[in-house]
Write an enzyme that holds these catalytic residues in place. Structure first.
Site, PDB file in Angstrom:
ATOM      1  N   TYR A 170      59.968  14.635 -16.190  1.00 10.49           N
ATOM      2  CA  TYR A 170      60.354  15.669 -15.216  1.00 10.49           C
ATOM      3  C   TYR A 170      59.911  15.255 -13.812  1.00 10.49           C
ATOM      4  CZ  TYR A 170      59.886  19.839 -12.329  1.00 10.49           C
ATOM      5  OH  TYR A 170      59.934  20.717 -11.281  1.00 10.49           O
ATOM      6  N   LYS A 172      62.085  14.199 -10.147  1.00 15.20           N
ATOM      7  CA  LYS A 172      61.860  14.723  -8.784  1.00 15.20           C
ATOM      8  C   LYS A 172      61.600  13.566  -7.819  1.00 15.20           C
ATOM      9  CE  LYS A 172      62.426  19.034  -9.554  1.00 15.20           C
ATOM     10  NZ  LYS A 172      63.623  19.677  -9.004  1.00 15.20           N
ATOM     11  N   SER A 226      58.488  18.995  -5.923  1.00 15.33           N
ATOM     12  CA  SER A 226      57.358  19.613  -6.604  1.00 15.33           C
ATOM     13  C   SER A 226      56.077  18.857  -6.289  1.00 15.33           C
ATOM     14  CB  SER A 226      57.622  19.558  -8.113  1.00 15.33           C
ATOM     15  OG  SER A 226      56.441  19.818  -8.818  1.00 15.33           O
TER      16      SER A 226
HETATM   17  P1  NAD Z   1      64.930  28.067 -13.140  1.00 16.35           P
HETATM   18  O1  NAD Z   1      65.136  27.354 -14.430  1.00 16.35           O
HETATM   19  O2  NAD Z   1      64.591  29.509 -13.173  1.00 16.35           O
HETATM   20  O3  NAD Z   1      66.204  27.866 -12.202  1.00 16.35           O
HETATM   21  C1  NAD Z   1      67.002  26.706 -12.244  1.00 16.35           C
HETATM   22  C2  NAD Z   1      68.452  27.152 -12.315  1.00 16.35           C
HETATM   23  O4  NAD Z   1      69.301  25.996 -12.335  1.00 16.35           O
HETATM   24  C3  NAD Z   1      68.770  27.960 -13.577  1.00 16.35           C
HETATM   25  O5  NAD Z   1      69.451  29.134 -13.209  1.00 16.35           O
HETATM   26  C4  NAD Z   1      69.668  27.032 -14.394  1.00 16.35           C
HETATM   27  O6  NAD Z   1      70.596  27.755 -15.168  1.00 16.35           O
HETATM   28  C5  NAD Z   1      70.330  26.216 -13.301  1.00 16.35           C
HETATM   29  N1  NAD Z   1      70.781  24.870 -13.707  1.00 16.35           N
HETATM   30  C6  NAD Z   1      70.068  23.914 -14.353  1.00 16.35           C
HETATM   31  N2  NAD Z   1      70.824  22.810 -14.519  1.00 16.35           N
HETATM   32  C7  NAD Z   1      72.038  23.074 -13.957  1.00 16.35           C
HETATM   33  C8  NAD Z   1      73.228  22.336 -13.801  1.00 16.35           C
HETATM   34  N3  NAD Z   1      73.344  21.078 -14.270  1.00 16.35           N
HETATM   35  N4  NAD Z   1      74.281  22.908 -13.191  1.00 16.35           N
HETATM   36  C9  NAD Z   1      74.184  24.179 -12.706  1.00 16.35           C
HETATM   37  N5  NAD Z   1      73.082  24.929 -12.825  1.00 16.35           N
HETATM   38  C10 NAD Z   1      72.014  24.381 -13.438  1.00 16.35           C
HETATM   39  O7  NAD Z   1      63.792  27.251 -12.337  1.00 16.35           O
HETATM   40  P2  NAD Z   1      63.006  27.649 -11.024  1.00 16.35           P
HETATM   41  O8  NAD Z   1      61.603  27.920 -11.404  1.00 16.35           O
HETATM   42  O9  NAD Z   1      63.774  28.635 -10.248  1.00 16.35           O
HETATM   43  O10 NAD Z   1      63.029  26.242 -10.289  1.00 16.35           O
HETATM   44  C11 NAD Z   1      64.022  25.909  -9.334  1.00 16.35           C
HETATM   45  C12 NAD Z   1      63.800  24.476  -8.891  1.00 16.35           C
HETATM   46  O11 NAD Z   1      62.485  24.339  -8.376  1.00 16.35           O
HETATM   47  C13 NAD Z   1      63.929  23.451 -10.006  1.00 16.35           C
HETATM   48  O12 NAD Z   1      64.569  22.307  -9.494  1.00 16.35           O
HETATM   49  C14 NAD Z   1      62.496  23.151 -10.362  1.00 16.35           C
HETATM   50  O13 NAD Z   1      62.340  21.860 -10.891  1.00 16.35           O
HETATM   51  C15 NAD Z   1      61.809  23.277  -9.010  1.00 16.35           C
HETATM   52  N6  NAD Z   1      60.385  23.591  -9.122  1.00 16.35           N
HETATM   53  C16 NAD Z   1      59.987  24.663  -9.873  1.00 16.35           C
HETATM   54  C17 NAD Z   1      58.640  24.930 -10.011  1.00 16.35           C
HETATM   55  C18 NAD Z   1      58.171  26.075 -10.882  1.00 16.35           C
HETATM   56  O14 NAD Z   1      57.015  26.058 -11.319  1.00 16.35           O
HETATM   57  N7  NAD Z   1      58.988  27.094 -11.150  1.00 16.35           N
HETATM   58  C19 NAD Z   1      57.687  24.126  -9.366  1.00 16.35           C
HETATM   59  C20 NAD Z   1      58.128  23.059  -8.588  1.00 16.35           C
HETATM   60  C21 NAD Z   1      59.486  22.799  -8.475  1.00 16.35           C
END
Ligand code: NAD
Ligand code: UDP
Length: 336
Positions: free
Chosen positions: A148, A152, A124
């Site tokens: 958080y 990362k 991120s």
């Molecule tokens: P999201 O919460 O929609 O998706 C994450 C998924 O991981 C969910 O389906 C959740 O059920 C699953 N999950 C969480 N912990 C788990 C575990 N221990 N075992 C199995 N499944 C698990 O989030 P997103 O927006 O799709 O983000 C995906 C990734 O991208 C994350 O790692 C997030 O930190 C990163 N990210 C997101 C953003 C944003 O703004 N959306 C920005 C930068 C980075």
């Protein structure tokens, strides 16, 4: 390729599954559904017209993961699974370290035991902290201002150590800026649990009447209109960046780090006005104090991803607001 997608039922993961399937790859998702619904995967299958295997398990369950690696001969892993709410991470840091760090460590151990060392990791822009200069390049100093962000950063550090110790690992660290938008079908999109933390889903929920008004967190930043500026990137562009990174790892082994952003920042007020113009809906808002921990300006230099991956964002801010709004209106209560 046969690709394991951790967290594939989530917002970015589900869109990436669609792109992987469209490109002819075989996809297996592992997700514990702690922040998503299985319905998202059903929709991915409908959009793609292709099968997708789903395993309902937690990433920290090493035995379940190992069984999965025995069942499928994966070529690569794309690792999205994790918790992502900054405010919540301040309240329950151990949950964040346990889920995001131990989950990633467990995954790497099981991959190593199974002889698979090709990984794309969701990092991120938060790893840049409050950047000293703009646009942000990949070689800028790293820091994090909340648990958080530190998860990362720590996973990135772990993966760099791992690749230094064993150069058989092929790793792409993808630093996302602000994902927004949804698939153009209106069938998959962002489905926040409760009150949204992020700006775009908050705007669409105000426009549809689920929230009374948008609170704009501060108008005294050093930005053209005083409100915070971010680099919003369409989730489909982001998803395609993962395919480009995978191709790069296959052709050029090693560890690579890329910003996935557009290179253009929009302020909160600019995003509200783009939404109002494009979707012909008003978004009542009120300016309040800054949100603690927020920074004023954040946007990427996406030049490295363009030079080395041949990838660049294709969708603009109007596409993002239009697609977010279509998703919101077609699914007023998300997947439920
Ligand atoms: P999201 O919460 O929609 O998706 C994450 C998924 O991981 C969910 O389906 C959740 O059920 C699953 N999950 C969480 N912990 C788990 C575990 N221990 N075992 C199995 N499944 C698990 O989030 P997103 O927006 O799709 O983000 C995906 C990734 O991208 C994350 O790692 C997030 O930190 C990163 N990210 C997101 C953003 C944003 O703004 N959306 C920005 C930068 C980075
Ligand atoms: N923001 C806002 N009101 C909200 C949510 C966000 O004014 O209800 C602002 C926030 O201060 C930041 C921008 O919108 O300037 C993007 O915030 P978001 O939480 O979506 O992403 P991040 O803070 O992670 O960049």
């Amino acid at each position: 390729m046969k690709v394991l997608v951790t967290g594939g039922a989530g917002y970015i993961g589900s869109h990436t599954c669609v792109e992987l399937l469209a490109a002819g790859h075989e996809v297996v998702v592992i997700d514990n559904l702690c922040n998503s619904k299985e319905m998202a995967l059903q929709r991915v299958r409908q959009i793609s017209g292709r099968p997708l295997a789903f395993v309902h398990a937690d990433l920290r369950d090493a035995a379940a993961l190992a069984a999965l690696f025995r069942e499928y001969a994966f070529d690569a892993v794309i690792h999205f699974a994790g918790l992502k709410a900054v405010g919540e991470s301040v309240q329950v840091p151990l949950d964040y370290y346990h889920n995001n760090f131990i989950g990633s460590l467990t995954l790497c151990r099981v991959m190593l035991a199974a002889g698979l060392r090709t990984l794309v990791f969701s990092s991120s822009a938060t790893v840049y902290g409050d950047p000293a200069a703009l646009p942000i390049r990949e070689d800028f100093p790293l820091s994090a201002t909340n648990p958080y962000g530190r998860t990362k950063l720590f996973v990135e550090e772990m993966l760099r150590d791992l690749q230094r110790a064993d150069d058989g690992w092929n790793i792409a660290l993808l630093r996302y800026f602000n994902p927004a938008g949804a698939h153009s079908s209106g069938r998959i999109g962002e489905d926040p649990n409760g009150v949204p933390n992020n700006l775009m889903p908050f705007i669409t929920q105000v426009a549809i009447g689920k929230q009374p008004e948008l609170l704009v967190f501060g108008d005294d930043y050093d930005t053209p209109d005083g409100t915070g500026v971010r680099d919003y990137i369409h989730v489909v562009d982001l998803a395609q960046g993962h395919l480009a990174a995978l191709e790069r790892l296959m052709a050029n082994p090693g560890l690579v780090t890329y910003n996935l952003g557009t290179g253009r920042g929009y302020s909160v007020l600019e995003l509200i006005h783009a939404f109002e113009r494009t979707c012909e809906r008003s978004v009542p808002y009120r300016v309040v104090a800054r949100r603690s921990g927020d920074i004023g300006l954040c946007y990427a230099d996406p030049g490295l991803a363009h030079a080395e991956l041949g990838w660049r964002a294709r969708f603009d801010i109007e596409d993002m607001v239009r697609d977010s709004w279509r998703w919101q209106t077609c699914n007023p209560d998300g997947y439920t």
